[in-house]
Design an enzyme around this catalytic site. Structure first.
Site, short mmCIF file in Angstrom:
data_model
loop_
_atom_site.label_atom_id
_atom_site.label_comp_id
_atom_site.label_asym_id
_atom_site.label_seq_id
_atom_site.Cartn_x
_atom_site.Cartn_y
_atom_site.Cartn_z
N HIS A 161 -48.39 -71.14 -26.97
CA HIS A 161 -47.59 -72.55 -27.26
C HIS A 161 -47.50 -72.48 -28.83
CE1 HIS A 161 -46.30 -76.41 -25.40
NE2 HIS A 161 -45.67 -76.35 -26.32
N GLU B 120 -52.29 -75.62 -19.57
CA GLU B 120 -52.82 -75.11 -21.01
C GLU B 120 -53.92 -75.70 -21.34
OE1 GLU B 120 -49.44 -75.87 -23.25
OE2 GLU B 120 -47.93 -74.28 -22.47
N ARG C 299 -40.81 -75.13 -21.71
CA ARG C 299 -41.89 -75.69 -21.10
C ARG C 299 -42.54 -75.03 -20.05
NH1 ARG C 299 -41.06 -78.54 -24.88
NH2 ARG C 299 -40.47 -80.66 -25.06
#
Length: 542
Positions: free
Chosen positions: A281, A260, A231
């Site tokens: 990601h 992000e 994370r």
């Protein structure tokens, strides 16, 4: 049961539903909002990914909806609280991408160690250079895995296959699980001081946010390699950039970011650093993972049809009303005890015993036990835990859960006691009761206490001697931290004393250390209780 599928979902999962004669499956992709609202009232279940927003309007229109199935991990597009109020179960697939995430962490690590991305770019540009891309072997390295859950456990197994010595840190995992994986459980600081490679696999919570920052990075070995495929926000990125530039950190491999897509200048600088391997990601982004999440949610729907436990439900319908009438006054007490007690743990949990004394023991206390278990586990795992899946998750973590009841009670008409056992026989005991309907804690360890939990508290043990309370009060006053109340317990005159202070504001770490030094405290802990109310995470509707 009528099921509508509104987003692209792998056919392997839908096939499980299509072959069940109880299911009528309609795949309707690309519906406009008004079109979906017009027909959702005919369906019992909706299967979505991220393309469909399951909000109040949709839930209100879905008069027959009993279950929302999100074929993926995130549930940001589902109003879970409102679904709960409507008695609609929400399920997701939090572990369908477990293997994908673990493999991606290894892919990032290996890409950095063998300069894959840099060498690839060099060769494709027409160069033939080898010397600049000399790499590192994993064999013989000491690797530290922070977070030994489903993903972290798989990463640890793979690191061992590469002949790494693996250390792990996870205060919420039973020692047995570490033994089963063949890794050694150590403290956070031991990871930072001794490991050549450090990879994180924890959820992002208040406890783990910026968990690896300036202090931790400074403690690490020169030439350490850091991996984050868990994370964004667990590692303080500005500090990581600083230590990359100084050369102390040999390199990093990062899939997730605190922002992000990244927009901050320091994030762009981190991403562009020559010794950092990055991906946008992609941890869950494999064909197999997409099939897995489709299969997982389809199985959950079939479990629902068969009245079987739902492992991945993120909420739960209301309890039976008659049972709720009996249990409702104690749900808040149970949650308060768990919220307080979990902050005192400093060992890996192996067993939790929920005890009920007095009139309450005449009733079925299972809802309270499972609600308490869910409250504890929700601070420990990267998954929403509720009344349905709490016991299954505890079992998977190697935690034994027991319930004891006695109608006999001494000082209180009703008493709830939680005993947590950990590594090396360590035990933590907390007891509480209701006073005029509000929670009060009446026992900590072997000490009789009596206080109402407040948002900010300070708990400490020290050798009882004159002047200690004055020292504590003086330090608090110097830092303008007001003491609202104090409760003192002690084993004997001039023996060990336990003090719990209720404060008007939080105690900064530096003040904590000042109090520790002034009192020679054997244990000191700042407690934060955002509110003594029943957490919806347990699945109740109180």
């Amino acid at each position: 049961m009528k099921i509508i599928v509104t987003d692209e979902v792998a056919q392997e999962g839908l096939a499980l539903l299509a072959q069940d004669p109880r299911v009528e499956l309609d795949v309707k992709l690309g519906l406009k909002k008004e079109e979906l609202l017009a027909i959702i009232g005919d369906y019992d279940v909706i299967i979505t990914r991220s393309g469909t927003t399951v909000n109040r309007e949709l839930l209100d229109a879905g008069k027959k909806l009993r279950l929302v199935a999100r074929a993926g991990v995130g549930i940001d597009n589902v109003d879970v609280d409102y679904a709960s109020s409507r008695g609609v179960i929400v399920v997701n697939a939090p572990f369908g991408n477990t293997n994908s995430a673990a493999e991606h962490a290894m892919a990032l690590l290996l890409s950095f160690c063998r300069n894959v991305t840099r060498a690839n770019g060099s060769l494709k540009s027409g160069e033939w250079k080898r010397a600049p891309f000399t790499g590192y072997e994993l064999k013989g390295k000491t690797a530290g895995v922070i977070g030994l859950g489903k993903v972290g456990g798989r990463v640890a197994t793979r690191l061992k296959a590469f002949e790494c010595d693996v250390l792990a840190c996870d205060p919420y995992i039973a020692v047995k699980r570490a033994h089963d994986l063949g890794v050694k459980l150590v403290s956070h600081d031991e990871i930072y001081k001794n490991c050549d490679i450090i990879t994180v696999h924890t959820p992002l919570t208040d406890e783990t946010r910026n968990m690896i920052g300036e202090r931790e990075l400074a403690m690490m070995k020169d030439g350490v390699i850091i991996v984050n495929a868990a994370r964004g926000g667990i590692i303080e990125e500005a500090a990581l950039l600083k230590y990359l530039e100084s050369g102390k950190v040999a390199g990093a491999a990062v899939d997730v970011f605190s922002e992000e897509p990244p927009k901050s200048e320091y994030l762009k600088k981190l991403i562009g650093h020559e010794r950092v391997v990055v991906t946008p990601h992609l941890g869950a982004n494999t064909f197999e993972a997409q099939v897995n999440v489709a299969v997982d949610v389809s199985r959950e729907i079939l479990n629902y049809l068969d009245d079987q436990p739902l492992e991945n439900a993120v909420n739960i319908p209301r309890f039976d009303l008659a049972l709720m009438d009996q249990m409702r006054p104690f749900l808040n007490l149970m949650n308060t005890l768990c919220e307080f007690g979990i902050q005192l743990l400093d060992a890996n949990i192996s067993k939790i015993v929920f005890g009920f004394s007095g009139s309450i023991a005449h009733y079925d206390c299972t809802p309270l036990t499972v609600c308490g278990l869910a409250s504890i586990l929700n601070r420990m795992v990267d998954q929403d835990v509720n009344m349905v899946n709490a016991s299954l998750i505890a079992e998977g973590m190697g935690i034994v859960v027991e319930e004891s009841k006695t109608t006999h009670a001494d000082a209180f008409s009703n008493l709830i006691t939680i005993v947590v056992e950990g590594e090396g026989g360590k035990r933590r005991t907390i007891s509480g009761t209701l006073f005029e309907g509000l929670p009060r804690i009446v026992r900590l360890r072997d000490y009789s206490m009596d206080f109402a939990p407040e948002e900010h508290m300070l708990l400490l043990h020290y050798a009882d001697r004159p002047g200690m309370i004055g020292k504590i009060g003086t330090i608090m006053g110097q830092h303008e931290i007001n003491i609202a109340s104090m409760n003192l317990g002690r084993s004997e005159k001039k023996g060990e004393a336990m003090v719990i202070l209720s404060l008007d504001s939080a105690v900064p770490p530096q003040v904590l250390e000042e109090v520790r030094a002034a009192t020679d405290a054997t244990f000191i802990k700042a407690i934060h209780m955002p509110g003594a109310r029943c957490s919806r995470s347990c699945g109740c509707t109180a």
